[in-house]
Design an enzyme around this catalytic site. Sequence first.
Site, PDB file in Angstrom:
ATOM      1  N   ASN A 212       0.744  -1.213  -0.022  1.00 12.49           N
ATOM      2  CA  ASN A 212       0.004  -0.053   0.015  1.00 12.49           C
ATOM      3  C   ASN A 212       0.830   1.155  -0.010  1.00 12.49           C
ATOM      4  O   ASN A 212       2.152   1.346  -0.046  1.00 12.49           O
ATOM      5  CB  ASN A 212      -0.685   0.151   1.176  1.00 12.49           C
ATOM      6  CG  ASN A 212      -0.128  -0.209   2.555  1.00 12.49           C
ATOM      7  OD1 ASN A 212       0.567   0.800   2.697  1.00 12.49           O
ATOM      8  ND2 ASN A 212      -0.377  -1.337   3.148  1.00 12.49           N
ATOM      9  N   ASP A 281      -4.481  -6.533   5.053  1.00  6.78           N
ATOM     10  CA  ASP A 281      -5.155  -7.110   5.561  1.00  6.78           C
ATOM     11  C   ASP A 281      -5.279  -8.565   5.097  1.00  6.78           C
ATOM     12  O   ASP A 281      -5.898  -9.763   5.568  1.00  6.78           O
ATOM     13  CB  ASP A 281      -6.637  -6.474   5.493  1.00  6.78           C
ATOM     14  CG  ASP A 281      -6.803  -5.414   6.491  1.00  6.78           C
ATOM     15  OD1 ASP A 281      -6.090  -5.224   7.615  1.00  6.78           O
ATOM     16  OD2 ASP A 281      -7.465  -4.255   6.034  1.00  6.78           O
ATOM     17  N   PHE A 326      -4.471   2.935  14.730  1.00  6.55           N
ATOM     18  CA  PHE A 326      -4.570   3.996  13.815  1.00  6.55           C
ATOM     19  C   PHE A 326      -5.718   3.580  12.887  1.00  6.55           C
ATOM     20  O   PHE A 326      -6.011   2.606  12.616  1.00  6.55           O
ATOM     21  CB  PHE A 326      -3.448   4.327  12.781  1.00  6.55           C
ATOM     22  CG  PHE A 326      -2.651   5.407  13.537  1.00  6.55           C
ATOM     23  CD1 PHE A 326      -1.856   4.934  14.503  1.00  6.55           C
ATOM     24  CD2 PHE A 326      -2.343   6.783  12.905  1.00  6.55           C
ATOM     25  CE1 PHE A 326      -0.986   5.907  15.083  1.00  6.55           C
ATOM     26  CE2 PHE A 326      -1.690   7.738  13.573  1.00  6.55           C
ATOM     27  CZ  PHE A 326      -0.898   7.582  14.715  1.00  6.55           C
TER      28      PHE A 326
HETATM   29  O1  C5P Z   1      -8.535  -2.984  10.431  1.00  7.94           O
HETATM   30  P1  C5P Z   1      -7.748  -1.577  10.013  1.00  7.94           P
HETATM   31  O2  C5P Z   1      -6.475  -2.380   9.082  1.00  7.94           O
HETATM   32  O3  C5P Z   1      -8.218  -0.598   9.292  1.00  7.94           O
HETATM   33  O4  C5P Z   1      -7.007  -1.230  11.275  1.00  7.94           O
HETATM   34  C1  C5P Z   1      -5.916  -0.358  11.421  1.00  7.94           C
HETATM   35  C2  C5P Z   1      -5.229  -0.534  12.523  1.00  7.94           C
HETATM   36  O5  C5P Z   1      -4.883  -1.781  13.080  1.00  7.94           O
HETATM   37  C3  C5P Z   1      -3.753   0.148  12.455  1.00  7.94           C
HETATM   38  O6  C5P Z   1      -3.485   0.618  13.854  1.00  7.94           O
HETATM   39  C4  C5P Z   1      -3.170  -0.979  12.143  1.00  7.94           C
HETATM   40  O7  C5P Z   1      -1.478  -0.767  12.435  1.00  7.94           O
HETATM   41  C5  C5P Z   1      -3.586  -2.150  12.800  1.00  7.94           C
HETATM   42  N1  C5P Z   1      -3.261  -3.404  12.133  1.00  7.94           N
HETATM   43  C6  C5P Z   1      -2.749  -4.550  12.615  1.00  7.94           C
HETATM   44  N2  C5P Z   1      -2.773  -5.427  12.009  1.00  7.94           N
HETATM   45  C7  C5P Z   1      -3.537  -5.956  10.951  1.00  7.94           C
HETATM   46  C8  C5P Z   1      -4.222  -4.760  10.256  1.00  7.94           C
HETATM   47  C9  C5P Z   1      -4.290  -3.515  10.787  1.00  7.94           C
HETATM   48  O8  C5P Z   1      -2.077  -4.210  13.728  1.00  7.94           O
HETATM   49  N3  C5P Z   1      -3.403  -6.914  10.225  1.00  7.94           N
END
Ligand code: C5P
Length: 421
Positions: A212, A281, A326
Amino acid sequence: MSSLSGKRILLGISGGIAAYKTPELVRRLRDAGATVRVVMTHAATTFITPLTLQATSGNPVHTELLDHTAEAGMGHIELSRWPDAVLIAPATANRMARLAVGLADDLLSTLCLALAEGVPLCLAPAMNHRMWSAPATMHNRDTLLARGVHLFGPTNGPQACGEVGLGRMEEPQHLVEDLARLFVRPWLAGQSLLITAGPTREALDPVRFLSNRSSGKMGYALAAAAAAMGAQVTLVTGPTSLPTPPNVRRIDVVSAQEMLGAVLDHIRDCGIFIACAAVADYRPVVTAPHKIKKQGENTMALVLERTEDIVATVSALPQRPFVVGFAAETEQLEANALKKLHNKGLDMVVANWVGGEIGFESDDNALQIYWAGGQKILARARKSALAYTLLELIAARLNPGLHPGLTSGHIPTPAPTGATA
Ligand code: C5P
């Protein structure tokens, strides 16, 4: 709250065209809570009038070294005792040369000589790029730096003379942020922070990956600010082109899985975890061992699987730190942020819009911060400045005695139960 609040800033203006930006600088310093007194050189008064600076600073402007009315009140020695910091903006080549040599032939140079030890002297150079890179100026710059003088800028860009190069004065807002950094409070002394930053890369084959647009700038700014505020900082970072901030332990990872592993390896003994990374994700179910070749079909389907949620994993640990996540969103910022606060079990969520001109890749950001029972909106600023405010907020949440007013805010609508992130 800015660390400039209640500080006494003496602004010295020397005679360069960038002097026209100083009323704005004074306004912003005062907005940050500073009291400002202005000293102008004679050359500066040919670019901008003392009356303008008097009106914006709310204080008389000083221009004369030998002024018997001033000597009784705010003469050069009196003035040199007054400030918490001196900022000379613009600082011309001539001003830098005078300071380097130690001349005392006008009010500004004299009060700089008389300045008490420990009072920071800061310069915002502004001059034609050839004057800046001239050996004499470079020598003066080095002399001043070696003496502990702070240099803010100059920056690169179009100049008043029509040429382009390094020699523009830093913008007023940036100067305020640079100055504010000198007064950072060691609110995180004794704390251990783990911060994730940057993107992750999920390999499709040995040469391709899914990733990304995260630059890592926000996470690196947080790591730099936390270290400056006295914390022990470990930065677990995806691939970026950024230098490691001073006094930060850096651990490089590539994929979400590696990031999770590094976080779990270092989470013990950590009091604050900030998940700033833009973690993928999904990752490909299969990473091809060799470069994927073009097939006969016009379309190609990728089969992806969910990655582990790092921040949710940390939140679920039996001995968890204070957890900050975040939320970078393109729609329904507040609602999505509150869902994450709730579903990931966070102590605080920091939301920002992405897709416009700020957010990913940009040096600027604007943040909306939520926790159970409160919120704070931070207007657009450089990520380096926002990092300090956010960390002060975290420190104040952990220790409300530090600054009782900082974390009061309105109570946001609770996240709907059963909502998903
Ligand atoms: O679910 P989303 O990716 O939108 O959430 C964002 C937050 O979750 C951020 O703090 C990101 O660093 C964390 N995150 C994480 N592990 C993932 C996906 C997101 O720690 N696999």
